[in-house]
Each structure stands twice: as structure tokens, then as C-alpha cells.
Design an enzyme around this catalytic site. Structure first.
Site, PDB file in Angstrom:
ATOM      1  N   HIS A 122     -12.603  -1.401   4.253  1.00  0.00           N
ATOM      2  CA  HIS A 122     -11.834  -0.471   5.080  1.00  0.00           C
ATOM      3  C   HIS A 122     -10.770  -1.195   5.920  1.00  0.00           C
ATOM      4  O   HIS A 122      -9.618  -0.751   5.995  1.00  0.00           O
ATOM      5  CB  HIS A 122     -12.747   0.353   5.992  1.00  0.00           C
ATOM      6  N   ASP A 133      -0.736 -13.127   7.770  1.00  0.00           N
ATOM      7  CA  ASP A 133      -2.119 -13.354   7.331  1.00  0.00           C
ATOM      8  C   ASP A 133      -2.995 -13.367   8.567  1.00  0.00           C
ATOM      9  O   ASP A 133      -2.526 -13.694   9.656  1.00  0.00           O
ATOM     10  CB  ASP A 133      -2.267 -14.705   6.621  1.00  0.00           C
ATOM     11  N   CYS A 178     -14.361   4.805   2.968  1.00  0.00           N
ATOM     12  CA  CYS A 178     -14.105   6.087   3.638  1.00  0.00           C
ATOM     13  C   CYS A 178     -14.256   7.278   2.686  1.00  0.00           C
ATOM     14  O   CYS A 178     -14.524   8.390   3.132  1.00  0.00           O
ATOM     15  CB  CYS A 178     -12.726   6.082   4.289  1.00  0.00           C
ATOM     16  N   CYS A 215      -8.131   7.717   5.841  1.00  0.00           N
ATOM     17  CA  CYS A 215      -8.103   6.526   4.976  1.00  0.00           C
ATOM     18  C   CYS A 215      -8.596   6.856   3.568  1.00  0.00           C
ATOM     19  O   CYS A 215      -9.557   7.598   3.392  1.00  0.00           O
ATOM     20  CB  CYS A 215      -8.958   5.429   5.599  1.00  0.00           C
ATOM     21  N   CYS A 270      -9.701   4.539   1.350  1.00  0.00           N
ATOM     22  CA  CYS A 270     -10.437   3.417   0.765  1.00  0.00           C
ATOM     23  C   CYS A 270     -11.798   3.875   0.242  1.00  0.00           C
ATOM     24  O   CYS A 270     -12.290   4.948   0.569  1.00  0.00           O
ATOM     25  CB  CYS A 270     -10.595   2.277   1.777  1.00  0.00           C
ATOM     26  N   ASP A 299      -2.534 -23.095   3.369  1.00  0.00           N
ATOM     27  CA  ASP A 299      -1.955 -23.763   4.536  1.00  0.00           C
ATOM     28  C   ASP A 299      -2.079 -25.270   4.305  1.00  0.00           C
ATOM     29  O   ASP A 299      -2.617 -25.701   3.283  1.00  0.00           O
ATOM     30  CB  ASP A 299      -2.633 -23.293   5.822  1.00  0.00           C
TER      31      ASP A 299
END
Ligand SMILES: [Zn+2]
Length: 367
Positions: free
Chosen positions: A331, A262, A305, A300, A302, A90
Site C-alpha cells: 500500500h 528514493d 486496499c 487506493c 492497490c 549509491d
């Protein structure tokens, strides 16, 4: 160098690929935020494994500490933080304008005091671009003024400055291997947003951002402003909705033509023991999780998980172990990346409205 290929469109929702010198960004995409050149509690290898393609870092923070000169000396922000894939910085404008009692605005720029040591600094459009060129991200942002969204008179003055500064940013840019995005402002005022989208589009930036939303206005106002801007911005360039990234905001934004999001939410919530799922947030501190053998989210895929129980993660939170933040951050970012990936698949299948309606009907079921 920065072409944007649109590969599918369904209603206003778009699926595409934005090409950058550090790789391709499939859109729609969610960018995790690495404020201090690190996505809090995660290694770049973990981000890569999650399938993150774009990471954001903050110019204001890196300029103050460790300084843009040092980042440049270390080979730029990619090399410094060892993230070899696309990055976005930014302009520092949002942070500087948030320092409400520590800054002074004039037509040329902003003088502000550091939140770290109170020292005085000055950003102008030229200075912000020079710093972003030292940092070296693939996508850099114009220096703009983010006004309180409901104040009409303030937004009119701020918009005039934002537009003048956008032209100055464009003139100040020296590097050709960075895509400078222009930013549309205008608060919650449709005519100002339309005027801003027209003016910013006329400057022929390689991409466009919508700033000054999700800063206190209603969801209805936010969605309406996105629609106003979407109707004006050219179709063949990516649209980035700055600082927005909750699951429902992403689903609603994609429906209105947004390609890039974002948000600090996934890592910030993780540090407070809160997990994001497709049905809402789970407070893992709750005593109901004490003996729970289930993962955070049974749907999930991930790492957190696939391996850990809610009971274990709750224990880590209570024992103040660092691994709690890491696992929940993994996660939460997986949830947002899986969401944009599924949205992309739905757009390609011509079924985005159905996907969005089903998601919104299930969301917040837990609460
Ligand atoms: Zn998970």
C-alpha cells in the site's frame, strides 16, 4: 544509451523519460529501496505489479554482505535479485560517513569499520566505482562526502573533497553501459550549493543528484537549496534528490525541478504498522481500527486496499504476522507511485501548481 527525453514542462516541474539498458524510467519517479538487494517483504513480481520502474540498492551493504565478487559471479545485481528493470546503486558514501565514530576521512578516501563484524575496510572514489561496476546497476553514483548540513567550515572542506572525488570517479569508470551521476553537496549554504552545481555540471555527467538534504535541516532550507541547484543544473539531464521521498517532499521537489526520488520510508513505516495516504499517516495499530471494515485507503487501487480490511491488517500486526509488513508495504509504495504518476499527468496537462496546492491542502488532515 542514457538519453533523457523531456516530454512536458509546467513551471519548473518536468515530465520525461530516462532511457536505460534495462528499460525506460518515466519521470518524475519514486524508487523503492532494496538495501540488501531486496525491497523488504516484497517479491520483484509484487514490485512489478505496483508499477515500480526503478529500484535502488546500497553499495555499502552489498559490498560487506554478500560481497561484490559474489554478486558479480551471480550475474550482477539485476540477475541476483531477479529485478529485470532499471536499478540504481549509491556509492556507499552516505553509509560510511554515517558511521561517525567508526571511520577516518583523508583526502584520498575513507577507512571504516564494518557495522556487522568490526572488520576494517577502505573506500576511495576508484574503489566505490569498481564495486558499483561489479554490482552492475544502470545508474551508479559518484563517491561523495555528506557533511552535517549546518556546519559551514566542514561543508567547505567536504565540498573540495567531493569535487575532487567526482573527477576521480569519472576517470575511474570503465563500463559504458552504466550512467554515472555526479552529486551536488554544500549543506544549507546557497553559495556552496551554487558553486557545487556549477562544478559538477562542468564534468558532463549524464545525470545529477542533490545529496546531503533531508538530514536534519528545515524543510524551508531544503526547498531553498533545491531551487538554488535547479537554477544551475542543465535542463536536459535528470535530477535526483537522494534519500527524499515523503509525499509532501516529493510534491515540493517536483515543483522545483526534481525528477527522481528514493526513500526507505514506505517499507520502514510498514514494519511499524504505519500506512501512508494522501491525507497523512495512519497508525493501523490504533484500537479505532479494531472493527473497521474499510480498507487502509478507500481511494487506493492497490492489492491490499482491494482485498483487506483495517481490522484484518491490525490483527496481523498484533499477531506479528509477516503478511502485515507485506500488505502495508504494498500500500505505501502504491501511494508514492500513484502520487508521482498523478503528478506526471498534471504536468502534462499544464496543471501541476493546482495539483500540488490541492495535495498540500489535504495532506495531514488526519493528524
Ligand atoms: Zn492501498
Amino acid at each position: 544509451m542514457f538519453t533523457f527525453d523531456r516530454i512536458a514542462q509546467d513551471g519548473r516541474a518536468r515530465a520525461g523519460i530516462f532511457h536505460t539498458p534495462h528499460g525506460d524510467i518515466p519521470t518524475p519517479i519514486f524508487a523503492p529501496v532494496g538495501t540488501q538487494a531486496t525491497v523488504k517483504s516484497l517479491t520483484p513480481a509484487q514490485l512489478h505489479e505496483l508499477g515500480a520502474s526503478l529500484v535502488l540498492s546500497n553499495t555499502y551493504h552489498l559490498y560487506l554482505r554478500p560481497g561484490a565478487d559474489l554478486v558479480e559471479e551471480m550475474g550482477g545485481v539485476h540477475e541476483f535479485m531477479q529485478w529485470p528493470n532499471p536499478m540504481l546503486t549509491d556509492s556507499g558514501g552516505f553509509q560510511v560517513f554515517s558511521l561517525s565514530d567508526m571511520r577516518k576521512i583523508d583526502e584520498d578516501g575513507v577507512t571504516f569499520k564494518s557495522h556487522i563484524d568490526g572488520s576494517t575496510h577502505r573506500f576511495t572514489p576508484e574503489k566505490a566505482i569498481a564495486i558499483e561496476e561489479q554490482l552492475g546497476a544502470d545508474i551508479i553514483m559518484a563517491f561523495d562526502e555528506c557533511a552535517p548540513p549546518l556546519d559551514r567550515a566542514y561543508n567547505e572542506r567536504a565540498l573540495a573533497r567531493t569535487h575532487a572525488w567526482a573527477e576521480r570517479c569519472k576517470k575511474a569508470q570503465k563500463r559504458s553501459d552504466q550512467a554515472l551521476f555526479g552529486i551536488v553537496q554544500g549543506g544549507i549554504f546557497a553559495d556552496l550549493r551554487e558553486q557545487s552545481a556549477q562544478f559538477i555540471s562542468s564534468l558532463d555527467f549524464p545525470g545529477h543528484a542533490i545529496g546531503g538534504l533531508s538530514v536534519g535541516e528545515s524543510k524551508e532550507d531544503m526547498n531553498q537549496m533545491i531551487e538554488v541547484v535547479d537554477a544551475v543544473l542543465p535542463e536536459n539531464k535528470p535530477r535526483y534528490l537522494m534519500g527524499v521521498g515523503s509525499p509532501e517532499d516529493q510534491v515540493n521537489g517536483i515543483r522545483r525541478g526534481i525528477d527522481i526520488f528514493d526513500c526507505v520510508l514506505p517499507t520502514r513505516l510498514a514494519r511499524h504498522g504505519s500506512a501512508m495516504t494522501r491525507t497523512g499517516r495512519i497508525n493501523l495499530m490504533n484500537a479505532t481500527n479494531a472493527h473497521d471494515k474499510r480498507p487502509i485507503d478507500e481511494t487506493c487501487n492497490c492489492y491490499a486496499c482491494q482485498h483487506f480490511t483495517r481490522a484484518y491488517i491490525r490483527h496481523l500486526i498484533i499477531a506479528k504476522e509477516m503478511l502485515a509488513s507485506t500488505l502495508i508495504s504494498i500500500h505505501n509504495i502504491a501511494t508514492l507511485l500513484n502520487l508521482v504518476r498523478d503528478a506526471r499527468t498534471a504536468i502534462q496537462a499544464g496543471a501541476y501548481d493546482q495539483f500540488a496546492d490541492e495535495f498540500l491542502a489535504n495532506y495531514n488532515k488526519l493528524q
